[in-house]
Design an enzyme around this catalytic site. Structure first.
Site, PDB file in Angstrom:
ATOM      1  N   LYS A 157       0.874  -1.184   0.000  1.00 45.00           N
ATOM      2  CA  LYS A 157       0.000   0.000   0.000  1.00 45.00           C
ATOM      3  C   LYS A 157       0.909   1.232   0.000  1.00 45.00           C
ATOM      4  CE  LYS A 157      -3.959   0.540   2.214  1.00 45.00           C
ATOM      5  NZ  LYS A 157      -5.055   0.585   1.236  1.00 45.00           N
TER       6      LYS A 157
HETATM    7  N1  PMP Z   1      -6.911  -2.989  -3.400  1.00 47.68           N
HETATM    8  C1  PMP Z   1      -6.449  -1.759  -3.108  1.00 47.68           C
HETATM    9  C2  PMP Z   1      -5.673  -1.011  -4.140  1.00 47.68           C
HETATM   10  C3  PMP Z   1      -6.721  -1.202  -1.845  1.00 47.68           C
HETATM   11  O1  PMP Z   1      -6.273   0.012  -1.532  1.00 47.68           O
HETATM   12  C4  PMP Z   1      -7.476  -1.947  -0.906  1.00 47.68           C
HETATM   13  C5  PMP Z   1      -7.815  -1.343   0.436  1.00 47.68           C
HETATM   14  N2  PMP Z   1      -6.821  -1.586   1.386  1.00 47.68           N
HETATM   15  C6  PMP Z   1      -7.908  -3.226  -1.261  1.00 47.68           C
HETATM   16  C7  PMP Z   1      -7.609  -3.712  -2.523  1.00 47.68           C
HETATM   17  C8  PMP Z   1      -8.627  -4.087  -0.282  1.00 47.68           C
HETATM   18  O2  PMP Z   1      -7.746  -4.508   0.732  1.00 47.68           O
HETATM   19  P1  PMP Z   1      -8.269  -4.840   2.212  1.00 47.68           P
HETATM   20  O3  PMP Z   1      -9.325  -5.876   2.061  1.00 47.68           O
HETATM   21  O4  PMP Z   1      -7.070  -5.360   2.917  1.00 47.68           O
HETATM   22  O5  PMP Z   1      -8.767  -3.568   2.778  1.00 47.68           O
END
Ligand code: PMP
Length: 307
Positions: A157
């Site tokens: 991220k």
């Molecule tokens: N893809 C991206 C690019 C994101 O920013 C997120 C949010 N964190 C997700 C997928 C979903 O991830 P998570 O289920 O861990 O929140």
């Protein structure tokens, strides 16, 4: 959005107004930061606030920081303890969102990753729904492509990469859609602006594999586990083509902010009969019970904030 009262900043909890950086800060100029986003869910009957899978979030957070050549003394456990202290200071009795950030803090000119000072902050804010139409979202295929792992690591991220998500999201919203699906350079379905994607076809739950430049989502993992363990549905990770989306039986998108969002139309085409499907509805119900600490089978996914 309401601002927080406190922040974890430079190793301690301080009033939010004191958690400030200068405009020359490296991360602000070059996107050299990594972040996490997790939720806390209020359970009014138990008078308890539950963090959902904080250790998994902090593991991914520290890995994202590692990709940026950052090193911290913290562990997922120590960061969870800091988060609990922060939330107790705020004394929240409602759903919240927690934003840890690891950033290159030097105030200098020069693009690089190494030899810079790293800092880590955590703040939390009251938070409710992220997608307003989360039972009948209308999404579009974005004209933008997803960043490739060899451009900016998509499995981290990394703040700079979110300029890509911002292009995707604004174009979708300003064109009247709720969210967008993004294709890889090869033209396969990758994910949304900040959420993973799932389809049901012929009784099988299908989602793109982690080699399709997706973020390895925690709600993605949660949904796959629940589909297998609770619904007995086979789960397959394989590339998905654009037109499979138009023809699938159910479509939903997952993320900490989006939770489990049912998508019922794509580019003005109804998905199946244009209503939220039964698997999506079941997963949403299971998810809501688990995150609020109402399902004793999944207690290890939730961490209580209050004693
Ligand atoms: N893809 C991206 C690019 C994101 O920013 C997120 C949010 N964190 C997700 C997928 C979903 O991830 P998570 O289920 O861990 O929140």
């Amino acid at each position: 959005m309401e601002l927080p009262n406190y922040a974890y900043f430079r190793g301690q909890i301080v009033p939010y107004a004191e958690a400030k950086v200068g405009v020359l800060t490296h991360a602000l100029n070059y996107g050299t930061a990594a972040f996490a986003g997790m939720r806390g869910y209020w359970n009014p009957d138990q008078e308890q606030l539950y963090l959902f899978r904080p250790l998994d979030h902090f593991r991914r957070f520290l890995n994202s920081a590692k990709l940026l050549m950052m090193a911290f003394d913290h562990t997922p456990q120590s960061l969870t303890r800091v988060t609990i202290d922060l939330l107790r200071s705020e004394n929240y009795r409602r759903d919240v969102y927690i934003r840890p950030l690891a950033y290159k803090a030097d105030e200098i000119i020069g693009v690089k990753l190494h030899g810079l000072r790293d800092e880590l902050s955590i703040v939390s804010v009251p938070f409710d729904r992220y997608v307003s139409n989360d039972t009948n979202a209308h999404v579009t295929f974005s004209a933008w492509r997803r960043i490739d792992d060899n451009m900016i690591p998509a499995r981290g991220k990394i703040s700079g990469a979110y300029a890509n998500s911002a292009f995707v999201k604004s174009d979708a919203l300003l064109s009247g859609f709720d969210e967008a699906l993004v294709l890889t350079q090869e033209g396969h379905v990758s994910e949304g602006s900040a959420m993973n994607v799932f389809i049901i076809r012929d009784g099988v739950l299908v989602t793109p594999p982690i080699t399709e430049n997706i973020l390895e989502g925690i709600i993605r993992h949660t949904s796959m586990e629940l589909a297998k363990r609770e619904l007995g549905i086979p789960v397959v990770e394989r590339p998905i083509d654009r037109t499979e989306i138009y023809l699938c039986d159910e479509l939903f998108m997952t993320g900490t902010a989006a939770q489990i969002t049912a998508v019922t139309r794509v580019d003005h085409r109804p998905i199946a009969d244009g209503q939220m499907g039964p698997v999506t509805a079941r997963l949403r119900q299971l998810f809501d019970d688990i995150v609020r600490g109402r399902n004793t089978e999944y207690q290890d996914w939730v961490t209580p904030v209050y004693p």
